[in-house]
Design a protein around this motif. Structure first.
Motif, PDB file in Angstrom:
ATOM      1  N   ALA A 179       0.851  -1.186   0.000  1.00 24.72           N
ATOM      2  CA  ALA A 179       0.000   0.000   0.000  1.00 24.72           C
ATOM      3  C   ALA A 179       0.887   1.236   0.000  1.00 24.72           C
ATOM      4  CB  ALA A 179      -0.923   0.000   1.221  1.00 24.72           C
ATOM      5  N   VAL A 180       0.378   2.320  -0.575  1.00 27.07           N
ATOM      6  CA  VAL A 180       1.092   3.599  -0.660  1.00 27.07           C
ATOM      7  C   VAL A 180       0.227   4.664   0.003  1.00 27.07           C
ATOM      8  CG1 VAL A 180       1.895   5.412  -2.212  1.00 27.07           C
ATOM      9  CG2 VAL A 180       2.398   3.023  -2.724  1.00 27.07           C
ATOM     10  N   GLY A 181       0.832   5.478   0.864  1.00 26.43           N
ATOM     11  CA  GLY A 181       0.117   6.567   1.516  1.00 26.43           C
ATOM     12  C   GLY A 181       0.395   7.888   0.822  1.00 26.43           C
ATOM     13  N   VAL A 182      -0.610   8.775   0.805  1.00 27.03           N
ATOM     14  CA  VAL A 182      -0.472  10.092   0.183  1.00 27.03           C
ATOM     15  C   VAL A 182      -0.821  11.150   1.224  1.00 27.03           C
ATOM     16  CG1 VAL A 182      -1.141  11.591  -1.725  1.00 27.03           C
ATOM     17  CG2 VAL A 182      -1.170   9.099  -2.030  1.00 27.03           C
ATOM     18  N   VAL A 183       0.132  12.030   1.512  1.00 28.36           N
ATOM     19  CA  VAL A 183      -0.091  13.136   2.445  1.00 28.36           C
ATOM     20  C   VAL A 183      -0.250  14.400   1.619  1.00 28.36           C
ATOM     21  CG1 VAL A 183       0.860  14.453   4.373  1.00 28.36           C
ATOM     22  CG2 VAL A 183       1.266  11.984   4.230  1.00 28.36           C
ATOM     23  N   THR A 184      -1.466  14.929   1.574  1.00 38.51           N
ATOM     24  CA  THR A 184      -1.758  16.139   0.804  1.00 38.51           C
ATOM     25  C   THR A 184      -3.172  16.598   1.146  1.00 38.51           C
ATOM     26  OG1 THR A 184      -1.611  17.147  -1.393  1.00 38.51           O
ATOM     27  CG2 THR A 184      -2.712  15.015  -1.243  1.00 38.51           C
ATOM     28  N   SER A 185      -3.575  17.668   0.531  1.00 39.14           N
ATOM     29  CA  SER A 185      -4.931  18.183   0.734  1.00 39.14           C
ATOM     30  C   SER A 185      -5.926  17.393  -0.112  1.00 39.14           C
ATOM     31  CB  SER A 185      -4.984  19.672   0.356  1.00 39.14           C
ATOM     32  OG  SER A 185      -6.325  20.128   0.321  1.00 39.14           O
ATOM     33  N   LEU A 186      -7.111  17.165   0.449  1.00 39.62           N
ATOM     34  CA  LEU A 186      -8.153  16.457  -0.300  1.00 39.62           C
ATOM     35  C   LEU A 186      -8.604  17.261  -1.509  1.00 39.62           C
ATOM     36  CD1 LEU A 186     -10.330  15.003   2.603  1.00 39.62           C
ATOM     37  CD2 LEU A 186      -8.716  13.780   1.141  1.00 39.62           C
ATOM     38  N   ALA A 187      -8.425  18.573  -1.455  1.00 36.08           N
ATOM     39  CA  ALA A 187      -8.867  19.423  -2.560  1.00 36.08           C
ATOM     40  C   ALA A 187      -7.759  19.683  -3.571  1.00 36.08           C
ATOM     41  CB  ALA A 187      -9.387  20.759  -2.018  1.00 36.08           C
ATOM     42  N   ALA A 188      -6.581  19.140  -3.340  1.00 38.90           N
ATOM     43  CA  ALA A 188      -5.441  19.456  -4.198  1.00 38.90           C
ATOM     44  C   ALA A 188      -5.536  18.723  -5.528  1.00 38.90           C
ATOM     45  CB  ALA A 188      -4.143  19.083  -3.496  1.00 38.90           C
ATOM     46  N   ALA A 189      -5.157  19.434  -6.584  1.00 44.78           N
ATOM     47  CA  ALA A 189      -5.082  18.788  -7.897  1.00 44.78           C
ATOM     48  C   ALA A 189      -4.014  17.705  -7.889  1.00 44.78           C
ATOM     49  CB  ALA A 189      -4.771  19.828  -8.974  1.00 44.78           C
ATOM     50  N   ALA A 190      -3.009  17.870  -7.011  1.00 45.08           N
ATOM     51  CA  ALA A 190      -1.941  16.869  -6.917  1.00 45.08           C
ATOM     52  C   ALA A 190      -2.493  15.514  -6.515  1.00 45.08           C
ATOM     53  CB  ALA A 190      -0.886  17.322  -5.901  1.00 45.08           C
ATOM     54  N   LEU A 191      -3.514  15.494  -5.623  1.00 44.22           N
ATOM     55  CA  LEU A 191      -4.110  14.227  -5.206  1.00 44.22           C
ATOM     56  C   LEU A 191      -4.798  13.547  -6.386  1.00 44.22           C
ATOM     57  CD1 LEU A 191      -4.880  12.158  -3.091  1.00 44.22           C
ATOM     58  CD2 LEU A 191      -6.852  13.585  -2.494  1.00 44.22           C
ATOM     59  N   ARG A 192      -5.517  14.331  -7.185  1.00 41.69           N
ATOM     60  CA  ARG A 192      -6.183  13.749  -8.352  1.00 41.69           C
ATOM     61  C   ARG A 192      -5.150  13.174  -9.331  1.00 41.69           C
ATOM     62  NH1 ARG A 192      -9.144  18.512  -7.588  1.00 41.69           N
ATOM     63  NH2 ARG A 192      -8.084  19.562  -9.323  1.00 41.69           N
ATOM     64  N   ASP A 193      -4.036  13.886  -9.488  1.00 42.01           N
ATOM     65  CA  ASP A 193      -2.981  13.389 -10.386  1.00 42.01           C
ATOM     66  C   ASP A 193      -2.419  12.067  -9.885  1.00 42.01           C
ATOM     67  OD1 ASP A 193      -3.352  15.630 -11.923  1.00 42.01           O
ATOM     68  OD2 ASP A 193      -1.647  16.729 -11.087  1.00 42.01           O
ATOM     69  N   VAL A 194      -2.147  11.990  -8.577  1.00 40.63           N
ATOM     70  CA  VAL A 194      -1.578  10.770  -7.997  1.00 40.63           C
ATOM     71  C   VAL A 194      -2.554   9.606  -8.141  1.00 40.63           C
ATOM     72  CG1 VAL A 194      -0.891   9.667  -5.836  1.00 40.63           C
ATOM     73  CG2 VAL A 194      -0.021  11.945  -6.410  1.00 40.63           C
ATOM     74  N   LEU A 195      -3.820   9.833  -7.802  1.00 44.55           N
ATOM     75  CA  LEU A 195      -4.813   8.751  -7.880  1.00 44.55           C
ATOM     76  C   LEU A 195      -4.989   8.280  -9.325  1.00 44.55           C
ATOM     77  CD1 LEU A 195      -7.516  10.054  -5.373  1.00 44.55           C
ATOM     78  CD2 LEU A 195      -5.758   8.297  -4.998  1.00 44.55           C
ATOM     79  N   SER A 196      -4.941   9.218 -10.272  1.00 45.00           N
ATOM     80  CA  SER A 196      -5.087   8.848 -11.677  1.00 45.00           C
ATOM     81  C   SER A 196      -3.918   7.980 -12.135  1.00 45.00           C
ATOM     82  CB  SER A 196      -5.173  10.112 -12.532  1.00 45.00           C
ATOM     83  OG  SER A 196      -5.197   9.790 -13.907  1.00 45.00           O
ATOM     84  N   VAL A 197      -2.704   8.374 -11.758  1.00 47.18           N
ATOM     85  CA  VAL A 197      -1.516   7.595 -12.148  1.00 47.18           C
ATOM     86  C   VAL A 197      -1.541   6.212 -11.507  1.00 47.18           C
ATOM     87  CG1 VAL A 197       0.999   7.457 -11.958  1.00 47.18           C
ATOM     88  CG2 VAL A 197      -0.092   9.614 -12.596  1.00 47.18           C
ATOM     89  N   MET A 198      -1.901   6.145 -10.226  1.00 45.88           N
ATOM     90  CA  MET A 198      -1.915   4.857  -9.531  1.00 45.88           C
ATOM     91  C   MET A 198      -2.982   3.931 -10.126  1.00 45.88           C
ATOM     92  SD  MET A 198       0.539   4.924  -7.371  1.00 45.88           S
ATOM     93  CE  MET A 198       0.175   3.510  -6.350  1.00 45.88           C
ATOM     94  N   ALA A 199      -4.142   4.479 -10.468  1.00 46.28           N
ATOM     95  CA  ALA A 199      -5.199   3.647 -11.055  1.00 46.28           C
ATOM     96  C   ALA A 199      -4.789   3.109 -12.415  1.00 46.28           C
ATOM     97  CB  ALA A 199      -6.486   4.456 -11.170  1.00 46.28           C
ATOM     98  N   ARG A 200      -4.015   3.900 -13.154  1.00 48.39           N
ATOM     99  CA  ARG A 200      -3.587   3.477 -14.491  1.00 48.39           C
ATOM    100  C   ARG A 200      -2.391   2.522 -14.438  1.00 48.39           C
ATOM    101  NH1 ARG A 200       0.413   5.803 -17.192  1.00 48.39           N
ATOM    102  NH2 ARG A 200       0.238   7.704 -15.941  1.00 48.39           N
ATOM    103  N   ARG A 201      -1.388   2.837 -13.619  1.00 44.98           N
ATOM    104  CA  ARG A 201      -0.144   2.057 -13.622  1.00 44.98           C
ATOM    105  C   ARG A 201      -0.156   0.896 -12.635  1.00 44.98           C
ATOM    106  NH1 ARG A 201       4.213   3.593 -11.909  1.00 44.98           N
ATOM    107  NH2 ARG A 201       5.630   2.683 -13.436  1.00 44.98           N
ATOM    108  N   ALA A 202      -0.775   1.113 -11.478  1.00 45.07           N
ATOM    109  CA  ALA A 202      -0.678   0.097 -10.427  1.00 45.07           C
ATOM    110  C   ALA A 202      -2.009  -0.062  -9.703  1.00 45.07           C
ATOM    111  CB  ALA A 202       0.433   0.479  -9.438  1.00 45.07           C
ATOM    112  N   PRO A 203      -3.028  -0.545 -10.384  1.00 39.72           N
ATOM    113  CA  PRO A 203      -4.331  -0.708  -9.723  1.00 39.72           C
ATOM    114  C   PRO A 203      -4.299  -1.750  -8.611  1.00 39.72           C
ATOM    115  CG  PRO A 203      -4.321  -1.739 -11.907  1.00 39.72           C
ATOM    116  CD  PRO A 203      -3.058  -0.958 -11.798  1.00 39.72           C
ATOM    117  N   HIS A 204      -3.253  -2.572  -8.587  1.00 38.69           N
ATOM    118  CA  HIS A 204      -3.149  -3.601  -7.552  1.00 38.69           C
ATOM    119  C   HIS A 204      -2.646  -3.042  -6.224  1.00 38.69           C
ATOM    120  CE1 HIS A 204       0.783  -3.139  -9.412  1.00 38.69           C
ATOM    121  NE2 HIS A 204       1.331  -3.684  -8.351  1.00 38.69           N
ATOM    122  N   VAL A 205      -2.165  -1.801  -6.201  1.00 42.98           N
ATOM    123  CA  VAL A 205      -1.623  -1.206  -4.982  1.00 42.98           C
ATOM    124  C   VAL A 205      -2.691  -0.356  -4.305  1.00 42.98           C
ATOM    125  CG1 VAL A 205       0.152   0.324  -4.026  1.00 42.98           C
ATOM    126  CG2 VAL A 205       0.709  -1.198  -5.935  1.00 42.98           C
TER     127      VAL A 205
END
Length: 412
Positions: free
Chosen positions: A151-177
């Motif tokens: 599992a990977v943890g993300v420390v950031t704001s829930l409203a941050a565009a950075a969170l959306r970018d991270v979730l998008s990359v993880m869903a595309r590259r590593a949906p198993h994590v």
């Protein structure tokens, strides 16, 4: 302005009739500029920025009505802590000089800070230097990032565009994590303290193998929470490896220096925190292929051993026959050995018997001799040991007789 040690009047220049080469002229002008203008701070906007392969920075600094070329050599550039962007307003500490081969007037930049934010930049440098002295920025302290985290943890704001970018990359590259978000503001006076609390929560729950500390780009003031000393020490003390992805590629924060891995953007942080599912599947296929080859070789070696053992294997009946034949042969050898030994012993016994019979007194008596015993039963060997009138006992080869001594005689 004059230069000490030069011949001629008027500040070291030659007379009106003397002739200089262009190189000599440029050299004299360069020395006049360097000696006559002290190091100064200049404020202006960056343009025509180029970062050479050597690490030197070449650019122009301009304002509304003028521009001048500038250079910052690699050693100085590495200490800046950020990479200037075209259009950015900066304050530069410079030495005025002349690039003699072209005769171009230029500035040699010794230090750089963002205009109007000199105090923040100085604070940034002081904290970076102090943490470096303590060893918290030492690359040897950094821990490796797990290639296949649970599992990977993300420390950031829930409203941050950075969170959306991270979730998008993880869903595309590593949906198993699995992705766990630890929300905290990334801007404002209380942001640094709440970022520390989010990190502490992630460490206490110990449910992830890697932490991403991310936010999008912004001004120095926007990113200042990530230059907080308490946050830097929390990052360095975290038992969970941390990937820092703060701002754009040209932005540097203290968090970047103390993190285990610095990513140029939040998106890059998500790409660097784990291997993609495709890469994991490829490694799995390679491992399965290698396992199949190893298993096949193992089975082949086992089959060869089995064939060798089968060639040496005999049936129980055949084994009994072979043992029976060996037993019969052993019995025959034993019988022959016993017979031979019996004959040898019988011959020895006959020889011993012959020697005994040769020594037996009775054998002598059989040849006509006799044994004479005196009155006391002792064998008489000398006639003079007998007295007249004594009775003797005479033993013959066959029978016995008694006699009285009537005469004794010496053999001499």
């Amino acid at each position: 302005m004059s230069i000490s040690g030069e011949d001629g009047a008027r500040g070291g220049f030659p007379g009106a009739d003397d002739v200089l080469t262009v190189a000599q002229l440029n050299h004299r002008v360069a020395r006049l500029l360097e000696a006559g203008i002290p190091r100064v701070w200049v404020c202006g906007e960056i343009s025509n920025f180029t970062r050479a392969a050597s690490g030197h920075w070449y650019f122009s600094i301009k304002d509304e009505s003028a521009a001048v070329r500038a250079v910052m050599f690699r050693g100085r550039a590495q200490a800046v802590g950020f990479v200037p962007r075209v259009g950015e307003r900066l304050e530069l500490r410079v030495q005025v000089s002349l690039y003699e081969p072209r005769g171009d007037y230029q500035l040699q930049v010794e230090a750089m800070r963002r205009a109007g934010r000199g105090d923040l930049h100085e604070a940034f440098l002081r904290l970076r230097d102090r943490l470096s002295t303590e060893g918290l920025i030492d690359p040897a302290r950094r821990r490796p990032i797990a290639a296949m985290p649970r599992a990977v943890g993300v420390v950031t704001s829930l409203a941050a565009a950075a969170l959306r970018d991270v979730l998008s990359v993880m869903a595309r590259r590593a949906p198993h994590v699995r992705v766990v978000v630890y929300p905290a503001p990334v801007q404002g006076r209380e942001a640094a303290a709440q970022l520390c609390e989010a990190l502490a929560l992630a460490v206490a729950r110990a449910e992830v193998d890697t932490l991403l500390l991310v936010r999008g780009g912004g001004s120095l003031e926007d990113l200042w929470s990530f230059n907080d000393e308490a946050l830097a020490r929390a990052i360095a003390a975290s038992p969970i490896p941390i990937v820092s992805g703060v701002g754009h590629e040209t932005d540097f924060t203290i968090a970047d220096f103390v993190a285990d891995l610095r990513a140029p953007t939040p998106t890059a942080a998500a790409e660097l925190c784990c291997d993609s599912q495709a890469a994991c599947e490829e490694r799995l296929r390679n491992a399965l292929g290698a396992l199949a080859v190893a298993q096949r070789r193992r089975l082949d070696r086992a089959a060869m051993r089995l064939d060798k053992a089968a060639a040496q294997l005999v049936s129980p009946a055949q084994r009994l026959r072979l043992r029976g034949q060996r037993l019969t042969a052993a019995a025959q050898r034993l019988q022959a050995a016993v017979s031979h030994r019996t004959q040898v012993q019988a011959a020895r016994l006959a020889a011993v018997r012959g020697r005994l019979e040769a020594l037996d007194p009775r054998g002598v008596l059989g040849r006509g001799y006799a044994i004479v015993r005196g009155p006391s039963g002792n064998i008489v060997k000398n006639a003079l040991d007998l007295n007249i009138g004594e009775r003797i006992d005479v033993e013959f080869g066959s029978g016995r007789a008694q006699a009285d001594i009537v005469h004794t005689e010496s053999p001499f």
